[in-house]
Design a protein around this motif. Sequence first.
Motif, short mmCIF file in Angstrom:
data_model
loop_
_atom_site.label_atom_id
_atom_site.label_comp_id
_atom_site.label_asym_id
_atom_site.label_seq_id
_atom_site.Cartn_x
_atom_site.Cartn_y
_atom_site.Cartn_z
N ALA A 150 73.74 33.05 58.37
CA ALA A 150 73.68 32.40 59.66
C ALA A 150 74.47 33.38 60.67
N CYS B 122 74.04 34.48 63.48
CA CYS B 122 73.87 34.32 64.94
C CYS B 122 74.18 32.79 65.46
N GLY B 123 74.30 31.97 64.24
CA GLY B 123 74.70 30.48 64.47
C GLY B 123 73.37 29.92 65.00
N GLY B 124 72.34 30.15 64.81
CA GLY B 124 71.10 29.56 64.90
C GLY B 124 70.27 29.76 66.21
N CYS C 163 68.11 32.14 66.45
CA CYS C 163 66.81 32.88 65.99
C CYS C 163 67.21 34.22 66.38
N ALA C 164 68.34 35.03 66.26
CA ALA C 164 68.61 36.23 66.80
C ALA C 164 69.15 37.23 65.59
N CYS C 165 69.26 36.68 64.35
CA CYS C 165 69.89 37.57 63.34
C CYS C 165 69.16 37.77 62.19
N GLY C 166 68.26 36.71 61.62
CA GLY C 166 67.58 36.64 60.58
C GLY C 166 68.35 36.64 59.28
N THR C 167 69.57 36.00 59.34
CA THR C 167 70.50 35.89 58.03
C THR C 167 70.57 34.44 57.53
N LEU D 34 63.09 30.60 58.64
CA LEU D 34 64.67 30.59 59.12
C LEU D 34 65.21 29.23 59.15
N CYS E 187 67.43 27.99 60.18
CA CYS E 187 68.24 27.34 61.48
C CYS E 187 67.11 26.74 62.35
#
Lengths: 106, 415
Positions: free
Chosen positions: A38, A40-42, A44-48, A84, A86
């Motif tokens: 996570a 990017c902290g939610g 929807c910008a990192c995909g982790t 995802l 998040c």
Amino acid sequence: MYRVTFIDADGQVTELTAQQGQSVMSVAVANGIDQILAECGGSCACGTCHCYVDDAWIGRLAPPDDSEQGMIECLMNPTTRSRLSCQLKMSDALDGLVVHLPREQY
Amino acid sequence: MTANLLASDGQAFEPLTDAFAQNPYPAYAALRDKGTPQFFADFDMWLVTRFDDVAAIARDISMVRSPEFFMSEEEITEQKRLQNWLDMPHHQRFVQFSMLDSDGEVHDRLRKQVFREFTPAFIARQRGMIERFVEKLVDSLIGKGEIDFVEELAAQVPGHIIGRVLGVPDEDCPQLRVWSERVVQFFDIDRSDERKALAEQATTEFYHYLLKLMAERRRAPQEDLITRLMAAQDAGALNEDELVSTCMLILMAGHGSTIDVLGSGMHALLRFPDQMERLKADPGLIHTAIQEMFRFESPLPFFHRYSTTDCVVGGQGFPRGTKFGLLYGAANRDPAQFENPDTFDVGRNPNRHLAFGGGAHFCLGNHLARLDMEVIFTTLLKRLSSISLVDAEPQYKRGLSVRGPKVLRLALTPA
Ligand code: HEM
Ligand code: FES
């Protein structure tokens, strides 16, 4: 309080509790589920924060929106059960949700 | 006027000194230990250094990059005049406006146009290309005995790789590096009229170069980012200025930062020889080792946010419109988050560092930066039997916004 269950790539099961509206990602991060990065902290910008929704649950979720879908297509090893975490928010409908974790996010 | 003092207690904070450049971490620790954000008048902002506070601000959607939400048109113009920006038409048009400095809908739209090229699946497909490029470069250096790792190796890789993703032919990549260095010089601490003129001229040349490249792609489309962005422009997803600005941002954001962390990461392995041996003995540690390099010497340690609402940070209340300086480099050494934070541990896991920021602006190029590093360190450790420092104390760059050695002279022994 809702329940959500994480199953890692080795089959280890962790059952956790969640608040109304809390994201599955934030439940994982708050409880040291290390497979959910996570970064990017939610946003929807990192995909982790990739997870695989359990077969029993996949039909009960609203489908991903465009921005989540676009990100999912670019993940490592996506399947039709990919989400995802998040973007999954806990609610009555998701009480008891089971998600599987990838071994690695990238 | 620079006073280099903290407002709360008048203690010195001197981020532009040589001592800070050599080792900023004691100063960061002193800031963290104060417990609350510290007002630093020289930069007109509140410095935030504790991991939890920095992470919370970076990830908070009510914290934004651009102050324009609370300024009138006149105030924006006046600020640009004060900062001496209005006489730099191209720089203002393509550099001072960017995805990084936009928020909300504009930011989402711009980021959406490019994120595919930087996702794990796409980046993984570049591995073979990067490996061949690095292998050839190492071939040309390995017999030299002694090299400046920063200039001869680190600086030769990231620009070429980004160039290939974007669609810039190899032979033009050296020129891109010159332009991007001149364009970012404008943001340096010791900004002068001469540097301003150089930055404006470089932006102009860069712009004309991109126009030429776009005209070529118009005639003969390729499998590259610039061709895809032009298709997005045709579809109305972004305009030409936004396209040019995005290309420039991608080239600049990923260039110096990757060079710097390659240098500081190599230096860390040399300062902690047991960790170098550990990584050599177990190459599978490369992923955690690289994460640790980013945590240990975060190459872009400082970014800002503005609050769009009244807020609480570190237990203290702040009004809407407050400017916060996020010290990612300080957060990444916070003992409340990382055990033995000043120890370089190539096996550290988990390692949720903030070197790539967090939230909506989370570094777009993080997978590419990590892959460049993975390939370079893996290749070097395989092909060299020993690496050693020539100067015991390499000099680091000055300033709060960057972190990396200026020069790193190494003696190499091939395997
Ligand atoms: C050593 C390598 C790198 C580091 C440490 C780094 C660090 C960062 C950080 C901290 C941010 C967030 C800024 C903020 O919080 O306001 C960021 C944003 C960004 N980075 Fe990187 N970066 C690196 C490499 C790259 C590469 C290789 C690229 C592209 C090829 C890149 C492209 C970008 C872009 C486009 C943004 C803006 C994203 C947005 O505003 O949504 N970076 N980077
Ligand atoms: S946390 Fe980054 S996409 Fe979900």
